[in-house]
Design a protein around this motif. Sequence first.
Motif, PDB file in Angstrom:
ATOM      1  N   LEU A 657      96.499 -48.979  50.858  1.00  0.00           N
ATOM      2  CA  LEU A 657      95.903 -49.014  52.759  1.00  0.00           C
ATOM      3  C   LEU A 657      94.944 -50.532  53.125  1.00  0.00           C
ATOM      4  O   LEU A 657      94.767 -51.176  52.495  1.00  0.00           O
ATOM      5  N   ASN A 660      92.161 -52.243  57.443  1.00  0.00           N
ATOM      6  CA  ASN A 660      91.362 -51.190  58.784  1.00  0.00           C
ATOM      7  C   ASN A 660      91.875 -49.830  58.524  1.00  0.00           C
ATOM      8  O   ASN A 660      92.428 -48.783  59.570  1.00  0.00           O
ATOM      9  N   GLY A 661      92.511 -49.284  57.729  1.00  0.00           N
ATOM     10  CA  GLY A 661      92.946 -48.061  56.978  1.00  0.00           C
ATOM     11  C   GLY A 661      94.374 -47.845  57.296  1.00  0.00           C
ATOM     12  O   GLY A 661      94.644 -46.305  56.831  1.00  0.00           O
ATOM     13  N   THR A 662      95.057 -48.012  57.867  1.00  0.00           N
ATOM     14  CA  THR A 662      96.701 -48.079  58.086  1.00  0.00           C
ATOM     15  C   THR A 662      97.285 -47.515  56.495  1.00  0.00           C
ATOM     16  O   THR A 662      97.559 -48.718  55.335  1.00  0.00           O
ATOM     17  N   LYS A 663      98.246 -47.009  56.277  1.00  0.00           N
ATOM     18  CA  LYS A 663      98.722 -46.878  55.213  1.00  0.00           C
ATOM     19  C   LYS A 663     100.276 -47.271  54.927  1.00  0.00           C
ATOM     20  O   LYS A 663     100.858 -48.172  55.983  1.00  0.00           O
ATOM     21  N   GLN A 727      94.096 -45.859  46.657  1.00  0.00           N
ATOM     22  CA  GLN A 727      93.276 -44.505  46.807  1.00  0.00           C
ATOM     23  C   GLN A 727      93.978 -43.961  46.507  1.00  0.00           C
ATOM     24  O   GLN A 727      94.847 -43.681  46.675  1.00  0.00           O
ATOM     25  N   LYS A 747      88.596 -45.329  44.671  1.00  0.00           N
ATOM     26  CA  LYS A 747      88.812 -46.835  45.827  1.00  0.00           C
ATOM     27  C   LYS A 747      88.306 -47.677  45.117  1.00  0.00           C
ATOM     28  O   LYS A 747      87.737 -47.783  44.210  1.00  0.00           O
ATOM     29  N   GLU A 777      85.119 -52.254  52.406  1.00  0.00           N
ATOM     30  CA  GLU A 777      86.288 -52.514  53.294  1.00  0.00           C
ATOM     31  C   GLU A 777      86.096 -53.501  54.048  1.00  0.00           C
ATOM     32  O   GLU A 777      87.106 -53.655  54.635  1.00  0.00           O
TER      33      GLU A 777
END
Length: 788
Positions: A657, A660-663, A727, A747, A777
């Motif tokens: 990731l 900002n959480g984008t895979k 993750q 994580k 993060e």
Amino acid sequence: MRPVSIWQWSPWGLLLCLLCCSCLGAPSPSTAPEKRPGSQGLRFRLAGFPRKPFEGRVEIQRSGEWGTICDDDFTLQAAHVLCRELGFTEATGWTHSAKYGPGTGRIWLDNLSCSGTEQSVTECASRGWGNSDCTHDEDAGVICKDQRLPGFSDSNVIEVEQHLQVEEVRLRPAVGRGRRPLPVTEGLVEVRLPDGWLQVCDKGWSAHNSHVVCGMLGFPSEKRVNTAFYRKLRKRAAKASARRPKPLGRRLTKLKVKPKPRVGRGPIKRLLAQRQQHSFGLHGVACVGTEAHLSLCSLEFYRANDTTRCPGGAPAVVSCVPGPLYAASSGQKKQQQSKPQGETRVRLKGGAHPGEGRVEVLKASTWGTVCDRKWDLQAASVVCRELGFGSAREALSGARMGQGMGAIHLSEVRCSGQEPSLWKCPHKNITAEDCSHSRDAGVRCNLPYTGIRLSGGRSRHEGRVEVQIGEAGSLRWGLICGDDWGTLEAMVVCRQLGLGYANHGLQETWYWDSGNTTEVVMSGVRCTGSELSLDQCAHHGAHIACKRTGTRFTAGVICSETASDLLLHSALVQETAYIEDRPLHMLYCAAEENCLARSARSAPWPYGHRRLLRFSSQIHNLGRADFRPKAGRHSWVWHECHGHYHSMDIFTHYDILTPNGTKVAEGHKASFCLEDTECQEDVAKRYECANFGEQGITVGCWDLYRHDIDCQWIDITDVRPGNYILQVVINPNFEVAESDFTNNAMKCNCKYDGHRIWVHNCHIGDAFSEEANRRFERYPGQTSNQIV
């Protein structure tokens, strides 16, 4: 002044006394017991309902705390010893499985083994004081012969007739206070005694008493009652009662005709009827406020021959403040939200029910456990109230709620019971060498009653779900529409009922008899699975919308008291991570199992290579039940390529990731075969894949997937250099019940320069504080990386 006999002071008198005792012989312990040195500091009593004065649940007071005895290995010989401790000649029987009701407090003795000739229970073998793996559903009782020992006058025995124990407490909603939803937070205090539910006289009633009652009912605190309202209501009722017509003369008196009173309407009429039914059983209640149960307070019971009870007084009324988790259903949501809420530093993990679990505390932004040394009911109650529940029902030791992993932060916690937080109690900071996770402390808290039940099932763990709707005074039971009902909704029901975890969420329950309940009162239920009650789930309003009507298509559940709990060994991931450029001609099998990125489909097979991030994963089962695949053996799929059966479609998710959480890259691992690779000491392996064996992970064992196994990777061929998050999520689709899903994710920070990768700071998703996770993060000045 009291006269002194010569025999008390003269040496001749003492000598004559010794000679007489020698001639007559010492009395037998079974006929004339004397104070045993081994029983010093212990007190005994019989409790529970229904029972007689010579039978009941055996309770022992040690170090000022009352507790029970577990029925494991209990025999008639042990009952003989305990009956003699209680002043009876012998036992005629014993009971198991809490026949007289479950007790409270500690379970003092477990695996009690007596020969029957011991003079004290302390001479019998056991696991040691306070060392037990039982619950109060296993409390032992005795049935003694109704014959007292001659001359028995042991002050350590609490006489049943003079010291009755309060088994249960409830609030009866006061009339005239309007209709309120469940849970009931205000009402007249009633205690359950052998004569039934009786009220408590309010003379001398204090806020400390209310605090204890609210704690027993599952509420963390109390508030002042509007006494003016109750006084006004009683005065109006008294005036209405005074206006009743008197007897019309001798003729009506002889005929025993009682004219009906002319009473007022509404609340006055109901209060009059209630007043005429007042039956007091308890008075003189004086609590300190730190007691976990009303029976631990100083209190007095009315005698059967008392003709005037509570003169000039009235029934005690208590008003409780629900914790944040229950405030929404009690109409106090705004009040709770108005208070500033900081980050919690105490939590419960591994419990089957709300308000139950292993105690974990936050220190230096990392969660750790508490050692059970000196762990008691006062400390447990501080934890329960801090988390928004009532007082503690049990203080658990010996990792009864499962062993934690990582740090052990506290030991020898000593609370008075008045502290607002466990961190305010005196304690000892320790290192891992001072205590082990086999001694992790836990609690079971009192919870409010929220109005839900199961019906029609073969056992109490299954059935059709019924909910109680309406408001106090007009409550009714109804069914739930089965449309889209699933495992997440069933998890909430099982948790709310205190039945553990959901094995199944059923949309058709025609095979279970619904009895007299046929009305569907709730539909459109949607839960995330983390709620404590169905009230907290989204659902339709007053309008019921069911695609399939009738009681055939109503919601049902099958619950289980125990469940597994999977946890990834995060340190091993960090230690074994590396990059491999693997030739395509060696990846045909992996491609068949969809273990490569989508761009691999257009690769020039068999030439070229794929860049793989490889690492080992070690998955532990720390729960209280084996982890088994949801699908049975008949539906497992054989994969010729690897020569094994797949028991689950998806077992883990591996993702890369952006901050900002984008895979940007993903992998997945079907369960090649779930088996016990290694186990803790004294734990035997039960599952292995060879020869189409049973698959699973035993409690206390772990399944190791080495870095060199196919699909134990993430294809990062298309990932650009930059900072990322690795993750790993176990059991991502919640296909198998677990006691805790919040610890299923791991994580790590990753730094990739296009040639090498650095994996660091790996941790379980809930191992850090919220602030530490936010810092984890955050990458200052770092923009999101995208796939090429």
